[in-house]
Design an enzyme around this catalytic site. Structure first.
Site, mmCIF file in Angstrom:
data_model
loop_
_atom_site.group_PDB
_atom_site.id
_atom_site.type_symbol
_atom_site.label_atom_id
_atom_site.label_comp_id
_atom_site.label_asym_id
_atom_site.label_seq_id
_atom_site.Cartn_x
_atom_site.Cartn_y
_atom_site.Cartn_z
ATOM 1 N N GLY A 14 16.431 4.752 102.503
ATOM 2 C CA GLY A 14 16.918 3.597 102.186
ATOM 3 C C GLY A 14 17.758 4.252 101.528
ATOM 4 C CB CYS B 239 14.566 6.050 93.598
ATOM 5 S SG CYS B 239 16.168 5.460 93.890
ATOM 6 C CG LEU B 240 16.485 9.527 98.159
ATOM 7 C CD1 LEU B 240 17.832 9.714 99.264
ATOM 8 C CD2 LEU B 240 15.403 10.974 98.287
ATOM 9 C CG HIS C 210 14.114 1.227 96.114
ATOM 10 N ND1 HIS C 210 13.054 1.457 95.319
ATOM 11 C CD2 HIS C 210 15.049 1.574 96.495
ATOM 12 C CE1 HIS C 210 13.700 2.001 95.352
ATOM 13 N NE2 HIS C 210 14.278 2.588 95.286
ATOM 14 C CD GLU C 211 17.348 1.666 99.581
ATOM 15 O OE1 GLU C 211 18.556 0.961 98.254
ATOM 16 O OE2 GLU C 211 16.406 2.599 99.362
ATOM 17 C CD GLN D 126 20.229 5.120 96.218
ATOM 18 O OE1 GLN D 126 20.029 4.595 97.049
ATOM 19 N NE2 GLN D 126 19.480 6.254 95.485
ATOM 20 C CG HIS E 85 19.693 0.922 94.028
ATOM 21 N ND1 HIS E 85 19.475 2.016 93.422
ATOM 22 C CD2 HIS E 85 18.258 1.257 94.854
ATOM 23 C CE1 HIS E 85 18.507 3.000 93.494
ATOM 24 N NE2 HIS E 85 17.674 2.863 94.520
#
Ligand code: NI
Length: 160
Positions: free
Chosen positions: A46, A92-93, A134-135, A51, A138
């Site tokens: 995701g 997480c990226l 999670h997303e 991000q 953000h």
């Protein structure tokens, strides 16, 4: 379609409260396309707009094994969280070397808009529910270090 740079730990854009998407135009479509390309290239599950440096409420998720399950969430809102929870690892990226255990609802239902502004609802469980939580975190500037309850050392490189 193009790849965008993934914002990393330490960039204040990750801590912003994102604004709603108001224009459902070609530019939004381009952003969502680029976010999907960027997510797939980075082998993530995701990616949220902040991000890639965009402070808007837009997310892409694909938790399918064959990478054919792309879902676009614009202005998403969780409207149901199951009492039953799941305890598992997240990465997480934007935090490439950080992994940890996070408790999430086992099932969530969310309401969102697609790239054309049409509302839809979806109920998802397990990994998909974890990715949604999670997303969406953000979008409110809440990131992995805020959520980790216990550290996790991956055996080999993993990303989520
Ligand atoms: Ni993340």
């Amino acid at each position: 379609m193009a790849l965008r740079n993934i914002v990393k730990d330490g960039d204040p854009v990750l801590l912003k409260h994102c604004k709603p998407v108001e224009k459902f135009d070609a530019r939004l479509g381009e952003l969502l396309d680029d976010m999907a390309d960027t997510m797939y290239k980075a082998e993530g599950l995701g990616l949220a707009a902040p991000q890639v440096g965009i402070i808007r409420r837009a997310v892409v998720i694909d938790v399918s094994e064959d990478r054919s399950g792309l879902v676009e969430l614009v202005n998403p809102e969780i409207i149901y969280r199951s009492d039953e929870t799941q305890y598992g690892t997240e990465g997480c990226l934007s935090f490439p070397n950080l992994y940890g255990y996070v408790t999430r609802p086992k099932t969530v239902k969310f309401r969102a808009q697609d790239r054309h502004g049409e509302f839809y609802e979806m109920e998802v469980s397990d990994l998909f529910a974890r990715a949604v939580c999670h997303e969406l975190d953000h979008l409110d500037g809440r990131v992995l270090p805020d959520n980790i309850e216990a550290p996790y050392e991956p055996k080999e490189e993993e990303q989520a």
